[in-house]
Write an enzyme that holds these catalytic residues in place. Sequence first.
Site, mmCIF file in Angstrom:
data_model
loop_
_atom_site.group_PDB
_atom_site.id
_atom_site.type_symbol
_atom_site.label_atom_id
_atom_site.label_comp_id
_atom_site.label_asym_id
_atom_site.label_seq_id
_atom_site.Cartn_x
_atom_site.Cartn_y
_atom_site.Cartn_z
ATOM 1 N N HIS A 1 -24.021 79.135 31.873
ATOM 2 C CA HIS A 1 -23.844 77.705 32.172
ATOM 3 C C HIS A 1 -23.377 77.536 33.625
ATOM 4 O O HIS A 1 -23.948 76.757 34.385
ATOM 5 C CB HIS A 1 -22.804 77.109 31.204
ATOM 6 C CG HIS A 1 -22.383 75.708 31.530
ATOM 7 N ND1 HIS A 1 -22.793 74.615 30.792
ATOM 8 C CD2 HIS A 1 -21.583 75.204 32.514
ATOM 9 C CE1 HIS A 1 -22.276 73.517 31.316
ATOM 10 N NE2 HIS A 1 -21.524 73.845 32.359
ATOM 11 N N GLU A 2 -22.342 78.266 33.999
ATOM 12 C CA GLU A 2 -21.771 78.089 35.339
ATOM 13 C C GLU A 2 -22.767 78.482 36.429
ATOM 14 O O GLU A 2 -22.911 77.778 37.427
ATOM 15 C CB GLU A 2 -20.469 78.882 35.494
ATOM 16 C CG GLU A 2 -19.374 78.535 34.488
ATOM 17 C CD GLU A 2 -19.037 77.050 34.397
ATOM 18 O OE1 GLU A 2 -19.340 76.297 35.331
ATOM 19 O OE2 GLU A 2 -18.479 76.652 33.353
ATOM 20 N N HIS B 1 -25.263 75.864 37.201
ATOM 21 C CA HIS B 1 -24.804 74.825 38.139
ATOM 22 C C HIS B 1 -25.166 75.231 39.575
ATOM 23 O O HIS B 1 -25.539 74.389 40.393
ATOM 24 C CB HIS B 1 -23.291 74.617 38.052
ATOM 25 C CG HIS B 1 -22.860 73.734 36.918
ATOM 26 N ND1 HIS B 1 -23.403 72.488 36.683
ATOM 27 C CD2 HIS B 1 -21.919 73.906 35.946
ATOM 28 C CE1 HIS B 1 -22.817 71.933 35.624
ATOM 29 N NE2 HIS B 1 -21.914 72.777 35.160
ATOM 30 N N HIS C 1 -19.820 65.686 30.512
ATOM 31 C CA HIS C 1 -19.773 66.741 29.490
ATOM 32 C C HIS C 1 -19.969 66.200 28.078
ATOM 33 O O HIS C 1 -20.036 66.978 27.138
ATOM 34 C CB HIS C 1 -18.433 67.489 29.534
ATOM 35 C CG HIS C 1 -18.260 68.328 30.747
ATOM 36 N ND1 HIS C 1 -17.711 67.854 31.904
ATOM 37 C CD2 HIS C 1 -18.576 69.614 30.988
ATOM 38 C CE1 HIS C 1 -17.687 68.807 32.810
ATOM 39 N NE2 HIS C 1 -18.205 69.878 32.288
ATOM 40 N N GLU D 1 -25.111 68.948 33.373
ATOM 41 C CA GLU D 1 -24.433 69.650 32.289
ATOM 42 C C GLU D 1 -25.420 70.188 31.247
ATOM 43 O O GLU D 1 -25.275 71.309 30.761
ATOM 44 C CB GLU D 1 -23.421 68.709 31.614
ATOM 45 C CG GLU D 1 -22.102 68.667 32.343
ATOM 46 C CD GLU D 1 -21.523 70.069 32.514
ATOM 47 O OE1 GLU D 1 -21.427 70.795 31.513
ATOM 48 O OE2 GLU D 1 -21.186 70.436 33.640
#
Length: 345
Positions: free
Chosen positions: A163-164, A167, A268, A187
């Site tokens: 996920h990170e 980004h 989120h 997100e």
Amino acid sequence: MQDDGRSEEEKLEERLRTHRLKSDREFFAALSPQQQHLLSVKADPPEEERRRRKKREPEPKIKIYTCNHKYALPGTPIVRPKGGRFQDRDAENAYKGMYHCWKFFYELFKRDSLDNHGLVLKNSIHYGKRYGNAMWDGKQMIYGDGDGVTFKTFTADLDIIGHEITHGLIQFTANFAYEFQPGALNEAFSDIFGVLIKQRVLNENVKEADWLIGSSTMLGRKYALRSLKAPGTAYIGHPVWGDDPQPATMDGYMKLKFSDEDDWGGVHWNSGIPNYAFYVAAYDMGGYAWKKAGRIWYAALMEDLRYDSTFEEAKKFTILHARKIFGKGSLEEKAVIHGWRTAKI
Ligand code: ASN
Ligand code: ZN
């Protein structure tokens, strides 16, 4: 609600970092790729670079640092022994996680790191004191150890690492603003590629996968941070967090303010809606989600989606790419249409 046992200072440090994150990301997002390069980790010295080039196949360039429970970034570099592994479990998790993320984007899409030019993937572990978050801050990955009550170390889940890093990928590509609908898409794409990276490593098909984000990091067997399969059910009756507020469909869209406490318009929370559209589409297609649905969403992210894109546009472009890749009237096109329709977009 129960307190998570952390001091006021620890909580404020956490809020400070999360608050800064938005402006940091905005700052980096506005730079040209050349400027971003100036601020990223420098490439290998010429000798090593030449050696790599000879092999022709690019390799991931991963650097690990430890903050030693302080807040200064990036902290002290730590080196993985040749042929061995890190003694620090978080260092090893971050290293392996980065490796799997890099391989996902390279092997499936021939993309060499976030910028497609072999950007060094920089990771800082043991950030702060019992820090309850992980993030891409615009130029690197940061992982907290968690408070030990609600969260354990944020390197524990490959889907969180995925996920990170997504980004970061988004920063170099669609560059979604981190607010309101584009923020929720930021997100959602991060969640989507986060789970796909994990599913691919575990070789799980759409039925076998749990579609959860952070099921190891969030303590308690019944709890995870988010569910793509059933947004709003990742945690129910959690002693600190209560119930998962994520909507799965557009009629539950949370109209929130542009503020830190309101999650910049609920980025989120409203991500539950595009997450659910993806899940339904992938489930309809069957098999391994990264092979078809993942390919479609990746193409839309690379080619069409932009800073201010909305859910409607994400719908339009994923349908378009399903048609382009798999044909008009294909099962895949129908699945994408069905996915967005189920999410009431
Ligand atoms: N872990 C969070 C995320 O990547 C950090 C944040 O944005 N508040 O979404
Ligand atoms: Zn995120």
